[in-house]
Design a protein around this motif. Structure first.
Motif, PDB file in Angstrom:
ATOM      1  N   THR A 206      50.172 -10.249 -33.170  1.00 45.51           N
ATOM      2  CA  THR A 206      48.765 -10.637 -33.122  1.00 45.51           C
ATOM      3  C   THR A 206      47.930  -9.403 -33.430  1.00 45.51           C
ATOM      4  N   ILE A 208      44.056  -7.763 -33.719  1.00 46.87           N
ATOM      5  CA  ILE A 208      42.661  -7.882 -33.307  1.00 46.87           C
ATOM      6  C   ILE A 208      41.802  -7.139 -34.311  1.00 46.87           C
ATOM      7  N   THR A 232      49.057 -13.755 -36.291  1.00 52.18           N
ATOM      8  CA  THR A 232      47.758 -14.282 -35.891  1.00 52.18           C
ATOM      9  C   THR A 232      46.714 -13.173 -35.906  1.00 52.18           C
ATOM     10  N   ILE A 234      42.930 -12.321 -34.630  1.00 51.99           N
ATOM     11  CA  ILE A 234      41.817 -12.728 -33.779  1.00 51.99           C
ATOM     12  C   ILE A 234      40.618 -11.867 -34.145  1.00 51.99           C
ATOM     13  N   LYS A 341      41.987 -16.869 -35.909  1.00 52.80           N
ATOM     14  CA  LYS A 341      41.204 -17.473 -34.836  1.00 52.80           C
ATOM     15  C   LYS A 341      39.967 -16.628 -34.574  1.00 52.80           C
ATOM     16  N   LYS A 342      38.851 -17.296 -34.324  1.00 51.27           N
ATOM     17  CA  LYS A 342      37.614 -16.598 -33.994  1.00 51.27           C
ATOM     18  C   LYS A 342      37.366 -16.682 -32.492  1.00 51.27           C
ATOM     19  N   SER A 343      37.034 -15.536 -31.910  1.00 49.63           N
ATOM     20  CA  SER A 343      36.744 -15.504 -30.482  1.00 49.63           C
ATOM     21  C   SER A 343      35.873 -14.298 -30.181  1.00 49.63           C
ATOM     22  N   PHE A 346      38.482 -11.663 -25.509  1.00 54.61           N
ATOM     23  CA  PHE A 346      39.892 -11.922 -25.232  1.00 54.61           C
ATOM     24  C   PHE A 346      40.336 -10.944 -24.144  1.00 54.61           C
ATOM     25  N   ILE A 355      42.553 -16.188 -24.952  1.00 54.06           N
ATOM     26  CA  ILE A 355      41.453 -16.247 -25.914  1.00 54.06           C
ATOM     27  C   ILE A 355      40.370 -17.166 -25.373  1.00 54.06           C
ATOM     28  N   GLN A 362      47.823 -16.981 -26.139  1.00 53.57           N
ATOM     29  CA  GLN A 362      48.370 -16.682 -27.450  1.00 53.57           C
ATOM     30  C   GLN A 362      49.590 -15.786 -27.236  1.00 53.57           C
TER      31      GLN A 362
END
Length: 520
Positions: A206, A208, A232, A234, A341-343, A346, A355, A362
């Motif tokens: 993942t 960021i 992924t 974010i 993914k938008k957030s 986190f 998230i 996640q």
């Protein structure tokens, strides 16, 4: 008596600074902490390529070798290009490798005395004061330190290394509770290609971040793991990215980086007539931005995946955020090897990340923080004097106040190259190094400290006008030619570099237009 010039860093800016300081007859010493040249280009991931076409990312007097056919060369091709440049201009003998500058201190003038100066360095000269810079230099092999002296320092330390921006988390919700591994993109990029491949192989990764490094790392993970272990991303903010540097077959330079394009925007210190023209043509400026956005939304499935930015393409370009996508990036999203993914927030948990808005965590084995760097802090930290540190930026939302993006009005006998960004940093930094060479050769008459500070404020206000305070990133894109005009006038060179009126108005400006501004 020879005037000693020290250069800190042997990346692109350091090589340029050394080349032009040599050209005017000085014999500088370049201190480089690493064991080779290249700076950040020595520590990029395998898939990293130029975001700018090579004809815009080249030295004014040293074109790319004809064997490089790609429009966007790879990181290794860039490194080879830099090595060829350093060899061609005999820069290597002036570099002291494995020599890390810990801090610098200005000795010989009190701060009380310097506060009374009306001119930079006391008399407007790069060597005007009786003060001397002391550099504490560490040998990175045996960890011994020595103090070296110089009458003038050129800082070429960059802003995208050394000081990673690590998000802060509430107690019990940070990386310490995560059973997997957490690292910053800085550390991932420092790995050799084999170690990096082993790090991500068969891992649920993942990332960021929403910048170019986040996308590059994601593409590398997707290439390694496919849909078996999808990567992924974010991200809090979505940026505009292009498949290449063309929009519907039109080079982006014809839309944004020529004199006509700059007629559409307000510029620092512009005349009433130019201000009126920019105001009257503002609908065209908005229309071009909408045209690019419409093309990108047609060309790429941005809406389908929720990746349409909340602000205009012009704003993203004005902050140096827009970029070029990694190869086949959306193909990887469509196939499922990359998820985005938008957030807005986190936090970490044992299994991975929690998230905002999602019930299930996640799950991840490896989390890479592509969350940027603290460039201001890096620049501040090299000064021993707290007064000079505070001069760098007095508040969190202010820019480093550098006149002509090269010298600080209140820090004598010192230049900073490579802090402010542009479409092509190699191009803009060479312009600054040519301007600095004229200054060191005492061919430029500087205004007073107060006038320089007012000029800096004027440019800062203009930047905010273009970006609507979108972020505090220091970037000169929308007024790049206007900025170069100021440098040319200071150097007593003709700012009009094209051969005809039509070319002057509509052709994009590039590095080759500014060759030969410094006498050999």
């Amino acid at each position: 008596m020879e005037k000693n010039v020290a250069i800190v860093g042997a990346g692109i800016s350091g090589l340029l600074a050394c080349k032009y300081v040599l050209q005017i007859g000085f014999h500088p010493i370049v201190y480089e902490a690493d064991d080779d040249i290249g700076g950040i280009w020595r520590h990029t991931i395998q898939s990293t390529k130029l975001q700018t076409k090579k004809q815009d990312f080249q030295f004014t007097d040293f074109p790319w070798d004809s064997s490089v056919k790609e429009d966007f060369p790879s990181n290794q091709q860039v490194q080879d290009y830099l090595n060829s440049y350093a060899q061609h201009f005999s820069i290597i003998p002036y570099i002291r490798f494995n020599s890390k500058v810990i801090d610098i201190d200005y000795v010989g003038e009190s701060h009380e005395e310097m506060k009374t100066w009306e001119l930079w360095s006391g008399n407007g000269s790069p060597f005007g004061s009786k003060g001397t810079w002391h550099l504490t230099v560490e040998d990175t092999k045996n960890f011994t330190t020595e103090v070296h002296k110089a009458e003038f320092i050129i800082l070429c330390i960059g802003k995208y290394s050394g000081f990673p921006n690590i998000p802060k988390f509430p107690l019990g919700k940070g990386p310490e509770v995560f059973k997997g591994k957490v690292m910053h993109s800085l550390d991932y990029s420092a790995l050799d290609n084999k170690a990096a491949a082993e790090m991500i192989k068969n891992k649920r990764v993942t990332i960021i971040g929403s910048g170019k490094s986040a996308l590059d790392i994601a593409a590398e993970c997707a290439n390694a793991n496919g849909v078996t272990y999808p990567c992924t991303i974010i991200q809090r903010t979505t940026h505009w990215y292009l498949p290449d540097f063309n929009v519907a077959g039109i080079n982006l330079g014809y839309l944004y980086f020529n004199r006509f394009a700059e007629l559409l925007v307000h510029k620092p210190g512009e005349s009433f007539l130019l201000s009126l023209v920019a105001t009257l043509l503002s609908p065209l400026r908005t229309g071009i931005s909408k045209l690019v956005e419409t093309y990108l939304k047609w060309k790429l499935p941005l809406k389908k995946y929720g990746l349409v930015p909340d602000y205009s393409f012009l704003q993203d370009t004005s902050t140096c955020r827009a970029g070029v996508l990694p190869d086949h990036f959306f193909d990887k999203i469509i196939k499922g090897s990359i998820n985005i993914k938008k957030s807005q927030s986190f936090s970490f948990c044992k299994e991975g990340l929690t998230i905002n808005g999602e019930d299930k965590p996640q799950e991840a084995d490896l989390v890479i923080l592509a969350t940027g760097y603290k460039g201001d802090q890096k620049l501040r930290s090299i000064f021993r004097s707290t007064i000079f540190q505070n001069y760098i930026n007095e508040s969190a939302d202010s820019m480093v106040p550098i006149y002509r993006q090269t010298i600080h009005p209140r820090i004598p006998q010192l230049a900073i190259i490579g802090y402010d960004e542009s479409l092509s940093n190699i191009f803009s930094n060479e312009m600054r190094c040519q301007w600095l060479a004229h200054l060191l050769d005492e061919n430029i008459e500087l205004p007073s400290i107060t006038e320089m500070e007012n000029d800096v404020k004027m440019w800062e206000e203009n930047r905010k006008q273009h970006t609507n305070n979108l972020n505090s990133r220091s970037c000169i894109v929308t007024c790049g030619i206007w900025y170069n005009d100021q440098l040319c006038k200071d150097m007593k060179c003709n700012p009009r570099r094209k051969k005809s009126f039509f070319a002057e108005l509509f052709e994009p400006y590039g590095p080759i237009d500014y060759n030969g501004l410094v006498r050999k």
